[in-house]
Scaffold this active site. Structure first.
Site, short mmCIF file in Angstrom:
data_model
loop_
_atom_site.label_atom_id
_atom_site.label_comp_id
_atom_site.label_asym_id
_atom_site.label_seq_id
_atom_site.Cartn_x
_atom_site.Cartn_y
_atom_site.Cartn_z
N ASP A 85 0.99 -1.11 0.16
CA ASP A 85 -0.09 0.07 0.04
C ASP A 85 0.92 1.19 -0.01
O ASP A 85 1.72 1.51 0.96
CB ASP A 85 -1.09 -0.18 1.34
CG ASP A 85 -2.09 0.76 1.16
OD1 ASP A 85 -2.08 1.87 0.33
OD2 ASP A 85 -3.14 0.70 1.87
N ASP A 96 -3.29 7.27 -2.99
CA ASP A 96 -3.10 6.11 -2.01
C ASP A 96 -3.63 5.09 -2.90
O ASP A 96 -4.77 5.12 -3.37
CB ASP A 96 -4.52 6.21 -0.90
CG ASP A 96 -4.64 5.20 0.18
OD1 ASP A 96 -3.51 4.36 -0.02
OD2 ASP A 96 -5.36 5.43 1.02
N HIS A 157 -12.03 5.76 2.00
CA HIS A 157 -12.16 7.04 2.56
C HIS A 157 -11.87 8.11 1.87
O HIS A 157 -11.30 8.22 0.82
CB HIS A 157 -11.20 6.90 3.86
CG HIS A 157 -9.83 6.51 3.32
ND1 HIS A 157 -8.65 7.61 2.89
CD2 HIS A 157 -9.23 5.33 2.81
CE1 HIS A 157 -7.79 6.73 2.32
NE2 HIS A 157 -7.99 5.55 2.41
N HIS A 165 -7.93 10.42 6.29
CA HIS A 165 -9.32 10.01 6.45
C HIS A 165 -10.03 11.00 6.80
O HIS A 165 -10.34 11.49 7.63
CB HIS A 165 -9.18 8.76 7.65
CG HIS A 165 -8.65 7.56 6.95
ND1 HIS A 165 -9.51 6.30 6.63
CD2 HIS A 165 -7.40 7.20 6.97
CE1 HIS A 165 -8.41 5.63 6.20
NE2 HIS A 165 -7.43 5.89 6.57
N GLU A 190 -11.09 0.83 -1.50
CA GLU A 190 -10.23 -0.34 -1.29
C GLU A 190 -10.75 -1.36 -0.89
O GLU A 190 -10.79 -1.70 0.41
CB GLU A 190 -9.19 0.26 -0.33
CG GLU A 190 -9.60 0.92 0.75
CD GLU A 190 -8.41 1.37 1.96
OE1 GLU A 190 -7.50 0.54 2.00
OE2 GLU A 190 -8.28 2.59 2.30
N GLU A 281 -6.57 -0.94 -4.34
CA GLU A 281 -6.93 0.27 -4.12
C GLU A 281 -6.40 1.16 -5.16
O GLU A 281 -5.58 1.31 -5.70
CB GLU A 281 -6.28 0.66 -2.62
CG GLU A 281 -6.74 2.10 -2.38
CD GLU A 281 -6.16 2.55 -0.80
OE1 GLU A 281 -5.06 1.93 -0.36
OE2 GLU A 281 -6.64 3.23 -0.30
#
Ligand code: MN
Ligand code: MN
Length: 296
Positions: A85, A96, A157, A165, A190, A281
């Site tokens: 990640d 992300d 998120h 977040h 994700e 993700e």
């Protein structure tokens, strides 16, 4: 969303995806966790981005929130199911994204496909006005069609500047919330798929840190480090590996910061039935008619 903000999200996305794809090449039998994490983070910086959070390396039944320390000795072994990640940012605007790779075997091909296809299904349905739980429904249906279970207590998120977040959660199931996705939202989606129970729990110790409040202590040297952490990360997560580049003995320093309530750690998250976990993700920006993936 302002044009220059969008530009920064797109630039971060490009940098994050290039660093992520470097990671995909580096995750091979015998490669060390530490070298993989350092190389990906170096790649982000080399391209003019900053690390938005330490590279997470989560293998097998670990779902998230593990990063190697400066003294970690683990290497990738044949048969490991590795989730990498990667977070990059440009001026606080975050990308992300994650890939899952099986090291040297082909046992978990379908489990990996379950999360990557779920991510594509989620991207396909995302547009202004959709409820977050409908995106979750698309994830849930896709993963279940592969015979696996989505992890229900991990979510995507929304993102904001220097905020990983930012309030809106994107569930991996059709849950009970009525939150709505709006044009201009930046969101990380994700999906996690498992052959376990579909829930994770935290293990107490963690090695990913975050500064909760910037405040001075009675130790001037420590205060200098606190200032540095604040300037470098602005509340975003950081690693012991980074601290080890600033001070000779990172462990007691981090312990002191933790005990004085200045930093906190993220617990490592494990699947509760020790199920194998895959994750996919991407970061997207919600546009007028659909969404734009920044991390392709
Ligand atoms: Mn992530
Ligand atoms: Mn995320």
């Amino acid at each position: 969303m302002d044009d220059d903000v969008r530009e920064k999200y797109l630039k971060a996305g490009k940098i994050g995806s290039m660093a992520r794809e470097l990671g995909r090449e580096l995750v091979v039998e015998g490669a060390s966790f530490r070298e993989v994490a350092d190389s990906i983070e170096f790649k982000i910086e080399q391209q003019g981005g900053k690390v938005a959070f330490p590279v997470n390396i989560a293998v097998d039944n670990i779902a998230a929130h593990f990063t190697p320390t400066s003294v970690d000795t683990q290497v990738f072994k044949k048969g490991m199911l590795a989730k990498i990640d990667v977070g990059a940012h440009v001026d606080g605007y975050i990308a992300d994204s994650t890939f899952t790779k099986e090291v040297g075997t082909n046992r978990w091909h379908e489990l990996i496909k379950a999360s990557t296809e779920a991510l594509e299904a989620a991207i396909d349905v995302t547009k202004p006005g959709i409820r977050a739980k409908e995106i979750g429904g698309a994830v849930e249906r896709t993963i279940e069609a592969y015979g696996y279970t989505p992890i229900t207590n991990l979510t995507g998120h929304s993102l904001r500047r220097y905020n990983l977040h930012a309030g809106l959660s994107i569930p991996n199931i059709m849950d009970g919330s009525d939150d709505i996705v709006k044009e201009g939202d930046a969101i990380a989606i994700e999906p996690f798929a498992t052959n376990g129970a579909g829930r994770v729990a935290g293990r107490k110790s963690g090695n990913i840190y975050r500064m909760m409040r910037k405040r001075d202590t009675d130790d001037p040297q420590l205060n200098e480090l606190i200032g540095k952490i604040y300037d470098e990360f602005r509340g975003l997560p950081f690693s012991e590996r980074w601290v080890a580049r600033q001070v000779k003995k990172p462990k007691p320093v981090l312990r002191k910061l933790f005990r004085s309530g200045i930093v906190t750690t993220y617990p490592v998250l494990l699947e509760i039935e020790k199920g194998m976990v895959s994750q996919a993700e991407h970061t997207i920006i919600v546009t007028e008619k659909g969404c734009e993936v920044t991390t392709r």
